[in-house]
Structure formats: C-alpha cells, structure tokens
Design an enzyme around this catalytic site. Structure first.
Site, short mmCIF file in Angstrom:
data_model
loop_
_atom_site.label_atom_id
_atom_site.label_comp_id
_atom_site.label_asym_id
_atom_site.label_seq_id
_atom_site.Cartn_x
_atom_site.Cartn_y
_atom_site.Cartn_z
CB CYS A 25 -0.86 0.05 1.26
SG CYS A 25 -2.20 -1.13 1.22
CE1 TYR A 184 -6.51 -4.72 6.01
CE2 TYR A 184 -4.84 -6.12 5.00
CZ TYR A 184 -5.18 -4.99 5.72
OH TYR A 184 -4.21 -4.13 6.16
C1 LIG Z 1 4.48 -0.33 3.23
C2 LIG Z 1 3.88 -1.68 3.18
C3 LIG Z 1 2.63 -1.88 2.61
C4 LIG Z 1 2.07 -3.16 2.51
N1 LIG Z 1 0.89 -3.34 1.85
C5 LIG Z 1 0.45 -4.59 1.58
C6 LIG Z 1 -0.63 -4.81 0.69
O1 LIG Z 1 -1.18 -3.88 0.10
N2 LIG Z 1 -1.04 -6.10 0.49
C7 LIG Z 1 -0.42 -7.16 1.10
O2 LIG Z 1 -0.82 -8.30 0.89
N3 LIG Z 1 0.64 -6.97 1.90
C8 LIG Z 1 1.11 -5.72 2.13
N4 LIG Z 1 2.25 -5.54 2.87
C9 LIG Z 1 3.01 -6.73 3.31
C10 LIG Z 1 4.11 -7.04 2.28
O3 LIG Z 1 3.56 -7.38 1.01
C11 LIG Z 1 5.01 -8.17 2.76
O4 LIG Z 1 4.23 -9.34 2.85
C12 LIG Z 1 5.65 -7.88 4.11
O5 LIG Z 1 6.19 -6.56 4.14
C13 LIG Z 1 6.76 -8.88 4.45
O6 LIG Z 1 7.75 -8.87 3.44
P1 LIG Z 1 9.15 -8.03 3.61
O7 LIG Z 1 9.80 -8.50 4.89
O8 LIG Z 1 9.94 -8.40 2.37
O9 LIG Z 1 8.81 -6.57 3.66
C14 LIG Z 1 2.78 -4.27 3.02
C15 LIG Z 1 4.02 -4.06 3.64
C16 LIG Z 1 4.58 -2.81 3.70
C17 LIG Z 1 5.95 -2.63 4.30
#
Ligand SMILES: Cc1cc2nc3c(=O)[nH]c(=O)nc-3n(C[C@H](O)[C@H](O)[C@H](O)COP(=O)(O)O)c2cc1C
Length: 357
Positions: A25, A184
């Site tokens: 997001c 959600y």
């Molecule tokens: C800024 C931000 C926004 C996110 N928005 C979503 C989203 O829109 N949909 C979703 O399924 N996960 C969302 N997530 C979760 C990420 O897709 C991801 O699963 C999570 O950050 C773990 O991965 P990472 O350690 O590589 O960041 C969001 C994470 C962050 C940091």
C-alpha cells in the site's frame, strides 16, 4: 546456475526470474478517489526497471468501502482501470509481468494512513465510513464497529471481485492476486474467531471458506484463461483456536481445484492478540508446507533480503518464487545486484548499461 534467475511459467505467462515485488500500500491517492497517479507509475515502474520478474500493485479495492484508508487504490469503475493502464503498460515494457492485488479490507477498512496515525477509525467528516465484515466485531479498541454483511451483501462482494478481475485484464494486468490474508475481509470469513455467521457463509470449514472459493471461481471466470490467478493467504493467524496451517493446506487443495495457480504464503494480521515472531525467512516454512502438502506452486515472503537466502529458498524447493517488500523499497535495483552476486547473466535497462556492475 542460479535458480532464482531461471524463468518461471504460470499458464501462458513467463516471468524472467523468481523475484516478485510484494504488494505494498502506498496510500497515495491524494484526492481520496482511488485513481492511480504519477506516484503509482513511478513506484511500480522503478521496480520493473530494477529487474523484478513480476511487479504487483498494492491492495486495490474492489469497492470504495473495501479500502484500508481513504487514500488507497481502487478498481471499482472503468475510470479506475484506465488510470492503472500506464503502470501496467510500463511494467510490461520493461520486462516484468504486471500483476494486481484485488482486495477488500473488511473490518480493517476506513483507517488513517500510517503516517497520519493509522490503527483507528477515520471520522466521517474526514472521508471515513462504516466498514463491512462477516460479524459486527471491531478489530481492536479505536477501530470502527463494522456492519455485519447480509447474505445478499456477501454475494455482492463476489460480483465486485469478478468485475474487478475483468477490468484488471482490460487495464493490461497479466496476473491477479486475490487478497485473502492479513485480517482483511476474506481472511475474516475464514477464521472461526472473526466469523460468527449463521448463514451459509459461516459455521463449519465449508461455510467459512465458501466466500473465498466463490470469489476465486468468479475471478477465474472473469480473467483470461491463459493468465494466472494467485491467492494470498495468512497460512497461520498465530492464535489458539484460530485459522492454521492444516486449514490453509486444505483450502489450498480446494483453490487449486478452482483454478488457482499459486498460493502466496503470508501470515497473521487477523487478531491483535497474535503471537508472532519475525526473523529472516520466518514464513518460508508455510510456503513449503502448502507446496508439499497441497501440490500447488507457492510464493515465500517475509524478511527475505539477501541474494543467497532468496536463491536457497527456490533452489531447495521450499517455494517457486520469492516476494520481497521492504528490501525492494530500500533498493528497487536489488535484482540487478543479486544477479551479480549469484553470477547470473541478466539484461540491464539499455539506458543504464554504462553503469552495469
Ligand atoms: C508499506 C507496506 C505496505 C504493505 N501493503 C500490503 C498490501 O497492500 N497487500 C499485502 O498483501 N501486503 C502488504 N504488505 C506486506 C508485504 O507485502 C510483505 O508481505 C511484508 O512486508 C513482508 O515482506 P518483507 O519483509 O519483504 O517486507 C505491506 C508491507 C509494507 C511494508
């Protein structure tokens, strides 16, 4: 030879490597209209230029009340699809597969942007609304009390996902992901702790999974047959008596039968009392369990940041692809760096060739 940089194919869609941009997001629709703008184009486009195999939009709401915040992306009208076209076209022009995450925030809708306080209800005077959910149970103190959807309103959610999938194809997206994770709406229906319904969308496992399965079937029917449909699940919600790994494996089997091509394995987010310990690769065992036990392709996500770590996950068969979030926010060119570390030959954007490592 690097497995991470080996192309991966789902239906007729071939992706140049197994590094996918996880949906994130951006809360950047300044007019609260759900329409994509320059921010989305540059944000998503940079990560295609940076070498990812697939670039996924943020959670994109299928109805206005399905937005997490008033500033989220939406795809509830043709004008929304038109606004997303430039992003999808640019991503594809730069060698990545454009994908869209279709979402409904359920009881966690109508919250402020994180940098404006997050974690509470937006006042109607500032664009807030009453969220819809399986049952009238607020997520936590300060969140809005949701309206429990009537059976007819639940069926309308299925139609909204289907219409959004058709618009996504017209906008140029080559894959859709149904967001059924992180507490959600669809996840709220799955869990016995948030779904207390007595109609056919509640009760036993069949009842609680009915909405997700109906949404997936409707999305599959509305999206081109030759292109993949993905689903993101919270494989465990880390609460006694809640949704867990065995449930996810059983659901993944049913989703596979309904035409789903890959399960994106995340976790948590449905209940504030969850006990979650995040460490590098903490959700990889979920991707492995679903892949092995349901016989479906999976994506691993969560604190994957190092080239060797990502390579090991796909090379060992724990997952088919990795999705990366925050590391790709820090460095959109991570795939180009990782290719050098793993000695994989990849094409650089020709504009940047003089900088090739
Ligand atoms: C800024 C931000 C926004 C996110 N928005 C979503 C989203 O829109 N949909 C979703 O399924 N996960 C969302 N997530 C979760 C990420 O897709 C991801 O699963 C999570 O950050 C773990 O991965 P990472 O350690 O590589 O960041 C969001 C994470 C962050 C940091």
């Amino acid at each position: 030879m690097s497995v991470l940089f080996t192309p991966v194919r789902l239906r007729d869609l071939e992706m140049r490597n197994r590094i996918w941009v996880s949906p994130m997001c951006e809360y950047s629709c300044e007019q609260q209209d759900g329409l994509a703008n320059e921010w989305h184009l540059v944000h998503l486009g940079s990560r295609a230029v940076g070498g990812a195999g697939l670039v996924m939009t943020e959670a994109t709401a299928v109805t206005p009340e399905g937005r997490i915040s008033p500033h989220d992306l939406g795809i509830w009208s043709d004008a929304h699809a038109d606004a997303l076209c430039p992003s999808a076209r640019f991503i594809e022009a730069h060698g990545a597969a454009p994908a869209i995450q279709l979402a409904h925030a359920g009881r966690k809708a109508s919250t402020p942007r994180p940098w404006e306080g997050g974690g509470k209800a937006v006042d109607p005077s500032e664009g807030g609304w009453t969220p819809g959910a399986p049952s009238a149970l607020p997520y936590a103190p300060g969140y809005a009390e949701p309206h429990a959807y009537t059976t007819a309103e639940v069926r309308a959610v299925v139609d909204a996902f289907a219409a959004a999938a058709a618009r996504s194809a017209r906008a140029g997206f080559r894959a859709v992901e149904v967001h059924a994770a992180h507490g959600y709406l669809l996840h709220e229906f799955l869990s016995p702790l948030t779904n207390q319904r007595t109609d056919e969308y509640g009760g036993d496992f069949d009842g609680r999974t009915r909405l997700v399965v109906e949404v997936v079937r409707a999305v599959r029917d509305s999206f081109p047959r030759e292109l993949p449909v993905l689903v993101r699940l919270s494989v465990s919600e880390y609460v006694e008596g809640g949704w867990g790994v065995d449930d996810s494996v059983e659901l993944a089997c049913r989703l596979k039968a309904a035409g789903v091509d890959l399960v994106d394995c995340s976790s948590g987010g449905n209940l504030p009392q969850q006990r979650l310990q995040a460490y590098p690769g903490y959700q990889v065992p979920f991707a492995r369990a679903v892949r092995e036990r349901a016989g479906i392709a999976t994506g691993a996500v969560g604190l994957i940041t190092a080239p060797e770590q990502a390579e090991a996950i796909v090379a060992s068969g724990e997952a088919d692809v990795v999705l990366m979030g925050r590391e790709l926010l820090r460095n959109p060119y991570w795939p180009l760096h990782a290719a050098r570390v793993l000695r994989a030959e990849v094409e650089w954007p020709k504009q940047y060739l003089r900088a090739k490592l």
